[in-house]
Enzyme design. Structure first.
Site, short mmCIF file in Angstrom:
data_model
loop_
_atom_site.label_atom_id
_atom_site.label_comp_id
_atom_site.label_asym_id
_atom_site.label_seq_id
_atom_site.Cartn_x
_atom_site.Cartn_y
_atom_site.Cartn_z
N TYR A 105 0.89 -1.17 0.00
CA TYR A 105 0.00 0.00 0.00
C TYR A 105 0.92 1.21 0.00
CZ TYR A 105 -3.50 -3.44 1.17
OH TYR A 105 -4.31 -4.54 1.13
N SER A 198 20.35 -10.14 -8.48
CA SER A 198 20.16 -11.58 -8.56
C SER A 198 20.44 -11.99 -10.02
CB SER A 198 18.72 -11.94 -8.19
OG SER A 198 17.85 -11.37 -9.15
N LYS A 234 23.99 -11.95 -6.62
CA LYS A 234 23.53 -12.50 -5.34
C LYS A 234 22.73 -13.75 -5.66
CE LYS A 234 21.55 -8.42 -4.05
NZ LYS A 234 20.78 -7.55 -3.17
N GLY A 236 21.52 -16.12 -3.36
CA GLY A 236 20.76 -16.71 -2.25
C GLY A 236 21.53 -17.84 -1.60
N GLY A 239 25.05 -18.73 -2.58
CA GLY A 239 26.17 -17.83 -2.32
C GLY A 239 26.17 -16.62 -3.24
N ASP A 269 19.61 -7.08 1.24
CA ASP A 269 20.07 -5.76 1.70
C ASP A 269 21.20 -5.93 2.72
OD1 ASP A 269 17.94 -4.75 0.19
OD2 ASP A 269 16.58 -5.00 1.89
O1 KDG Z 1 14.69 -5.93 0.22
C1 KDG Z 1 13.62 -5.88 1.14
C2 KDG Z 1 12.62 -4.91 0.61
O2 KDG Z 1 12.00 -5.47 -0.50
C3 KDG Z 1 11.55 -4.55 1.57
O3 KDG Z 1 12.11 -3.98 2.71
C4 KDG Z 1 10.55 -3.63 1.01
O4 KDG Z 1 11.88 -1.90 0.07
C5 KDG Z 1 11.02 -2.69 -0.05
C6 KDG Z 1 10.36 -2.74 -1.33
O5 KDG Z 1 10.20 -1.69 -1.89
O6 KDG Z 1 10.03 -3.82 -1.80
#
Ligand code: KDG
Length: 332
Positions: A105, A198, A234, A236, A239, A269
């Site tokens: 939202y 990714s 990245k 996951g 590695g 992150d």
């Molecule tokens: O990487 C995590 C983020 O996806 C989450 O914190 C929410 O920033 C966000 C988003 O915009 O999806």
């Protein structure tokens, strides 16, 4: 002042209190989220001062974010309160065996109103004076034209002050399509030093099909042609790997194995925070991948985006406990 500057939209996340479909959820835990804010908190916990630029709502959620970031020690002097819009919200199922349903939202939210003027105000306030690193993501330019201009301005200022600039692709398909996102993100990638993504995201930037058939190292190599000095894939649980423009390839075959993943959201992150911290400390790219993997794993083992972000002693404990396992290889 801060070593790192970042900007973006900070969300409040409500995570269902127990596993199961959202339709059955009756209680929620509240967390603070937002990719760049997660990176900011991750860096501060590792001892690197960060300024966060953005806007929050004048509602209770905006206040919760402000308190959380301030409490973590993130510099919030350039986090303004937007009176005319609510704070963005993300609601998700409790992580379980199947991918959790996520609702956003955030249309017309306070955070989507961040602008180049906000970046200029931060410049005037000295936020970039000691900046060694500027971190942006592909989420913010998807929010609004003004937010995109804010990212452009932050990259330009980062260049002016000779900071290293990183872009985490973070493609959000609820916000824009691959077709619309790709040219914008390619353009940003051409102006940064470090690109994180990714394998899927790198494929979009490389203009390759997202069928999982491409070798991630190959995809990373192709994205180097866009301009960055380093491209980091990245992967996951598998590695991460990095390729550098000078031909160095750093491979880390495995992430730190977890008994089970509690909540993967935010792990990417945390990975970026670990990588940036390590590079700021003078580590090689291969060493930075190891730190990044450790940070990602710790966050995936805790609920919420930020709760598991390790401080220095937790990070060292995790790294000690996994040493002797797969050390990062560097090949040329
Ligand atoms: O990487 C995590 C983020 O996806 C989450 O914190 C929410 O920033 C966000 C988003 O915009 O999806």
């Amino acid at each position: 002042m801060s070593e790192v500057v970042t900007l973006g939209e900070c969300l409040v996340t409500l995570v269902a209190g127990r596993p199961g479909p959202l339709a059955d959820a009756t209680s929620f835990d509240r967390f603070v989220a937002g990719a760049e804010a997660n990176v900011a908190v991750g860096l501060v916990r590792l001892g690197h001062p960060v300024t966060y630029i953005g806007r929050v709502g004048s509602d209770g959620f905006g206040e919760a974010i402000r308190r959380q970031l301030r409490g973590e020690g993130v510099e919030t002097a350039f986090l303004t309160t937007e009176p005319a819009a609510p704070n963005g919200l993300m609601i998700r199922e409790h992580p379980g065996l199947i991918p959790a349903q996520v609702l956003y939202y955030r249309r017309e939210s306070a955070g989507s109103r961040v602008s180049a003027d906000d970046v200029d105000a931060a410049v005037r306030g000295g936020a970039f004076a000691d900046a060694r690193w500027v971190h942006v993501t592909g989420i913010t330019p998807a929010l609004s034209a003004g937010a995109r201009a804010a990212v452009e301005r932050a990259i330009a200022v980062g260049r002016e002050v000779s900071a290293t600039i990183s872009l985490d692709v973070n493609l959000r398909r609820r916000l824009w399509s691959d077709e619309v996102a790709a040219p914008v993100l390619r353009d940003f990638a051409s102006r940064v030093d470090v690109l994180f993504g990714s394998a899927d995201e790198l494929a979009v930037l490389a203009g390759r099909p997202i069928d999982g058939d491409d070798d991630p190292a190959d995809l990373a190599r192709v994205t180097l042609d866009l301009g960055p000095a380093v491209a980091v894939a990245k992967l996951g649980a598998a590695g991460a790997l990095a390729v550098e423009r000078d031909g160095t390839e750093s491979l880390r075959g495995e992430a730190i194995p977890l008994a089970y993943v509690v909540d993967p959201v935010g792990a990417g992150d945390a990975f970026c925070a670990g990588f940036i911290a390590s590079r700021l400390e003078g580590d090689t790219v291969a060493e930075a991948l190891e730190v990044a993997n450790a940070c990602g794993a710790v966050v995936a083992s805790a609920l919420g985006d930020q709760g598991g972000l390790p401080d220095r002693s937790t990070l060292e404990a995790v790294r000690r406990s996994t040493r002797g396992g797969a050390a990062p290889d560097t090949v040329r």
